[in-house]
Structures are given as structure tokens and as C-alpha cells.
Design a protein around this motif. Structure first.
Motif, mmCIF file in Angstrom:
data_model
loop_
_atom_site.group_PDB
_atom_site.id
_atom_site.type_symbol
_atom_site.label_atom_id
_atom_site.label_comp_id
_atom_site.label_asym_id
_atom_site.label_seq_id
_atom_site.Cartn_x
_atom_site.Cartn_y
_atom_site.Cartn_z
ATOM 1 N N MET A 1 -10.810 -50.856 -24.154
ATOM 2 C CA MET A 1 -9.969 -50.672 -22.982
ATOM 3 C C MET A 1 -8.787 -49.755 -23.326
ATOM 4 O O MET A 1 -8.468 -49.552 -24.501
ATOM 5 N N ALA A 2 -8.150 -49.215 -22.318
ATOM 6 C CA ALA A 2 -7.062 -48.250 -22.502
ATOM 7 C C ALA A 2 -5.923 -48.807 -23.356
ATOM 8 O O ALA A 2 -5.275 -48.059 -24.085
ATOM 9 N N ASP A 3 -5.698 -50.114 -23.300
ATOM 10 C CA ASP A 3 -4.612 -50.712 -24.083
ATOM 11 C C ASP A 3 -5.034 -51.093 -25.500
ATOM 12 O O ASP A 3 -4.267 -51.688 -26.245
ATOM 13 N N ALA B 1 -14.985 -56.914 -17.297
ATOM 14 C CA ALA B 1 -13.826 -56.027 -17.136
ATOM 15 C C ALA B 1 -13.436 -55.921 -15.671
ATOM 16 O O ALA B 1 -12.248 -55.963 -15.319
ATOM 17 N N SER B 2 -14.417 -55.815 -14.793
ATOM 18 C CA SER B 2 -14.144 -55.730 -13.361
ATOM 19 C C SER B 2 -13.490 -57.014 -12.851
ATOM 20 O O SER B 2 -12.535 -56.963 -12.076
ATOM 21 N N ARG C 1 -9.964 -54.586 -14.452
ATOM 22 C CA ARG C 1 -9.759 -53.544 -15.451
ATOM 23 C C ARG C 1 -10.878 -52.502 -15.479
ATOM 24 O O ARG C 1 -11.041 -51.792 -16.466
ATOM 25 N N ARG D 1 -11.293 -49.577 -14.293
ATOM 26 C CA ARG D 1 -10.892 -48.177 -14.518
ATOM 27 C C ARG D 1 -10.311 -47.945 -15.915
ATOM 28 O O ARG D 1 -10.005 -46.821 -16.275
ATOM 29 N N GLU D 2 -10.157 -49.011 -16.707
ATOM 30 C CA GLU D 2 -9.508 -48.908 -18.017
ATOM 31 C C GLU D 2 -10.464 -48.706 -19.186
ATOM 32 O O GLU D 2 -10.027 -48.581 -20.331
ATOM 33 N N ILE D 3 -11.767 -48.669 -18.943
ATOM 34 C CA ILE D 3 -12.735 -48.540 -20.027
ATOM 35 C C ILE D 3 -12.667 -47.122 -20.602
ATOM 36 O O ILE D 3 -12.751 -46.144 -19.861
ATOM 37 N N VAL D 4 -12.522 -47.021 -21.942
ATOM 38 C CA VAL D 4 -12.418 -45.706 -22.572
ATOM 39 C C VAL D 4 -13.539 -45.420 -23.572
ATOM 40 O O VAL D 4 -13.728 -44.267 -23.968
ATOM 41 N N GLY E 1 -12.751 -44.370 -13.572
ATOM 42 C CA GLY E 1 -11.656 -44.144 -14.509
ATOM 43 C C GLY E 1 -11.413 -42.686 -14.827
ATOM 44 O O GLY E 1 -10.504 -42.349 -15.570
ATOM 45 N N ARG F 1 -13.341 -40.647 -16.570
ATOM 46 C CA ARG F 1 -13.646 -40.365 -17.969
ATOM 47 C C ARG F 1 -15.139 -40.114 -18.182
ATOM 48 O O ARG F 1 -15.968 -40.652 -17.470
#
Length: 149
Positions: free
Chosen positions: A34-36, A64-65, A69, A71-74, A112, A114
Motif C-alpha cells: 500500500m502507499a503508506d 483493501a477495498s 484503500r 486506490r492505495e495499492i502500489v 489509483g 498506476r
């Protein structure tokens, strides 16, 4: 392996220990970075009505949804292999997401903004193949095609 890649493959291996795969005896684990910097995992969950089974990547994305979250998957890590008598995934060949999971990952990736790196690892050993999601699912259909961002 890079730190994120190693972390994701190890998290996917740990998740695969929780696979419910009594029919295929093939355990899969997935991990989402995740982004964090946190990691969300999932394991495959089979059902006696085979069509109702869930892949590890889908379980992880749904988790995650559910946490708000999506949109936070990287980045993504996935491993899989035949289960031994202790329920552990085995095998030295990297596995990649199935077509359905590639589409599910694409939904999150497009939302996201990406092109996700997808690290496909072996259940055992160090073999890892890394791709961009756009390589695994070229010309993908997603939210942008419906005018949704």
C-alpha cells in the motif's frame, strides 16, 4: 531482490499458509503493498461449488477495498504451488495471476492511476519474475473505459 519485492514475496508465502484449497490442493498467497508501506494479504479460498472459489489476489484486493484503500495499492506479490501434507505451498516455479485476477488488479490500478509492478514468485527458493500489470493484461478494459476515474 529489492526490499519491497522480497517483502511482498515473503508476505505472500505467509498468506499461502492460510489457503483453503481442499479440492485443488494448490495454495496461493498474495500481498499488496500500500502507499503508506503497509501490506494487505489474501489466500485462495475454495468452495465445494467450484465456481464460488476466490483467488488470493481477489481476496487481497477485496480486503483493501473493504478498508477503503483500493486506490492505495502500489505493488503486488503472488506465489503458489502444490500443497504438501502440512498444507504448505511447494515448488520452484513462479506463478502469475490468472486472467480474472489480472482484471481485478487492473480495476484497482486504474482507480489509483498506476501501472502496478507484479512480482510473481515461486513457493520455494528465490525464483521471481517481475512484470508491469500492463504487460500481463495489455489493452485492459476498466473504469476509464466507462468514463469513471
Amino acid at each position: 531482490m529489492s526490499d519491497d519485492k522480497t517483502r511482498l514475496i515473503e508476505a505472500a508465502r505467509a498468506a499461502a499458509l492460510h489457503a483453503h484449497a481442499p479440492y485443488s490442493r494448490f495454495a496461493v498467497g498474495a500481498a499488496l503493498l500500500m502507499a503508506d508501506g503497509s501490506v494487505v494479504t489474501g489466500a485462495n479460498f475454495e468452495n465445494a461449488s467450484y465456481g464460488l472459489s476466490l483467488c488470493a489476489e481477489t481476496v487481497a484486493v477485496a480486503t483493501a477495498s473493504a478498508q477503503g484503500r483500493l486506490r492505495e495499492i502500489v505493488a503486488v506479490g503472488v506465489i503458489g504451488g502444490a500443497m504438501d501434507s502440512d498444507g504448505r505451498a511447494t515448488g520452484a516455479v513462479p506463478v502469475s495471476p490468472c486472467g480474472r485476477c489480472r482484471q481485478v488488479l487492473n480495476e484497482a490500478a486504474q482507480m489509483g492511476g498506476r501501472d502496478l509492478p507484479v512480482h510473481c514468485g515461486a513457493a520455494e527458493g528465490n525464483a521471481v519474475r517481475s512484470y508491469r500489470l500492463s504487460e500481463l493484461l495489455p489493452d485492459a478494459f476498466g473504469p476509464a473505459d466507462l468514463g469513471i476515474d
